[in-house]
Design an enzyme around this catalytic site. Structure first.
Site, PDB file in Angstrom:
ATOM      1  N   ARG A  92       0.839  -1.202   0.000  1.00 48.88           N
ATOM      2  CA  ARG A  92       0.000   0.000   0.000  1.00 48.88           C
ATOM      3  C   ARG A  92       0.872   1.250   0.000  1.00 48.88           C
ATOM      4  NH1 ARG A  92      -5.459   0.823   1.325  1.00 48.88           N
ATOM      5  NH2 ARG A  92      -5.918   3.031   1.025  1.00 48.88           N
ATOM      6  N   ASN A 134     -11.767  16.868   0.964  1.00 45.51           N
ATOM      7  CA  ASN A 134     -12.659  15.724   0.827  1.00 45.51           C
ATOM      8  C   ASN A 134     -14.036  16.134   1.328  1.00 45.51           C
ATOM      9  OD1 ASN A 134     -13.565  13.134   0.340  1.00 45.51           O
ATOM     10  ND2 ASN A 134     -12.416  12.169   2.009  1.00 45.51           N
ATOM     11  N   THR A 135     -15.034  15.300   1.044  1.00 42.45           N
ATOM     12  CA  THR A 135     -16.390  15.533   1.531  1.00 42.45           C
ATOM     13  C   THR A 135     -16.808  14.378   2.439  1.00 42.45           C
ATOM     14  OG1 THR A 135     -17.408  14.388  -0.353  1.00 42.45           O
ATOM     15  CG2 THR A 135     -17.023  16.765  -0.574  1.00 42.45           C
ATOM     16  N   HIS A 136     -17.766  14.670   3.314  1.00 43.41           N
ATOM     17  CA  HIS A 136     -18.309  13.632   4.196  1.00 43.41           C
ATOM     18  C   HIS A 136     -19.812  13.859   4.342  1.00 43.41           C
ATOM     19  CE1 HIS A 136     -18.711  10.682   7.265  1.00 43.41           C
ATOM     20  NE2 HIS A 136     -19.095  11.555   8.173  1.00 43.41           N
ATOM     21  N   ASP A 172     -12.128  11.288   8.209  1.00 39.70           N
ATOM     22  CA  ASP A 172     -13.057  12.429   8.209  1.00 39.70           C
ATOM     23  C   ASP A 172     -12.818  13.367   9.388  1.00 39.70           C
ATOM     24  OD1 ASP A 172     -14.347  11.221   5.989  1.00 39.70           O
ATOM     25  OD2 ASP A 172     -15.528   9.979   7.341  1.00 39.70           O
TER      26      ASP A 172
END
Length: 229
Positions: A92, A134-136, A172
């Site tokens: 990863r 980013n969105t949450h 988040d």
């Protein structure tokens, strides 16, 4: 951090003032509805005054998988695309570094995670810290993780919503840029509530990306406070 004017940020602050138009890389994993909203906002700039224009240009769209609608949307708009699958790398960490290097080729002012379903690792965030959003689908810090609408329903809240935030490495949990409230109706199920949240999320994301592109931003790390000039 040094922003484009060449002055050093005060200790504890991250500042960025993009040269117009701001360069934006968008990362996707699925259908790309948030990406399409950003593409539409950029295309609407033609003929608009600079002070009301979107202010950014999407220079590339990347994905963690191939054969998805999000990449097709970008290709149809004439935007360069790339895909890096985790399974094609030994670890990863190797994938994270490869993603970092690929995104760096496009010299982004802002990286937008728009339905990108992989956590960005420390090597990526070290390269683009304070520039990844980013969105949450909840009002952070409430209901983090992948099931925000379901968790809101299960808890019985009357108001939930969506959050746009700077990615900080956790789930988040980064500094909040903006939020929009969505009422929970008595007859809501997860699908109906999530659909209204996604509608609000697209509008909020377009507004936030445009403001960041036009105005730049400052993050006070200690206070977790984001301000726009």
């Amino acid at each position: 951090m040094v922003h484009p004017e060449g002055t050093e940020s005060p200790p504890g602050l991250v500042q960025h003032r993009p040269e117009p138009p701001a360069r934006i890389v968008v990362l996707v994993s699925g259908s790309g509805t948030n990406l399409q909203a950003l593409i539409d906002a950029e295309r609407a700039d033609e003929g608009r005054p600079a002070d009301t224009a979107f202010g950014g240009t999407i220079v590339a769209v990347g994905a963690d998988r191939t054969g998805i609608q999000g990449l097709e949307r970008a290709e149809q708009a004439g935007i360069p695309t790339f895909a890096l699958r985790v399974k094609d790398f030994a670890t990863r960490e190797d994938w994270d570094r490869a993603l970092r290097d690929k995104v760096a080729e496009y010299r982004p002012d802002l990286v937008v995670s728009a339905g990108f379903m992989k956590l960005l690792g420390p090597d990526f965030l070290a390269a683009f810290g304070g520039r990844v959003i980013n969105t949450h689908p909840a009002l952070s810090p409430s209901f983090p993780g992948m099931h925000g609408p379901a968790d809101a329903l299960a808890y019985g809240v009357k108001i939930t919503g969506c959050t746009v935030f700077f990615v900080a490495g956790g789930v988040d949990d980064g500094p909040v840029i903006a939020q929009a409230a969505v009422a929970v109706e008595d007859d809501d199920d997860v699908d109906t509530l999530h659909e209204r949240i996604k509608t609000a999320e697209r509008a909020l994301l377009v507004d936030v990306v445009g403001r960041l592109a036009r105005l730049g931003w400052t993050i006070d790390i200690g206070k977790r406070k984001v301000t726009l000039p």
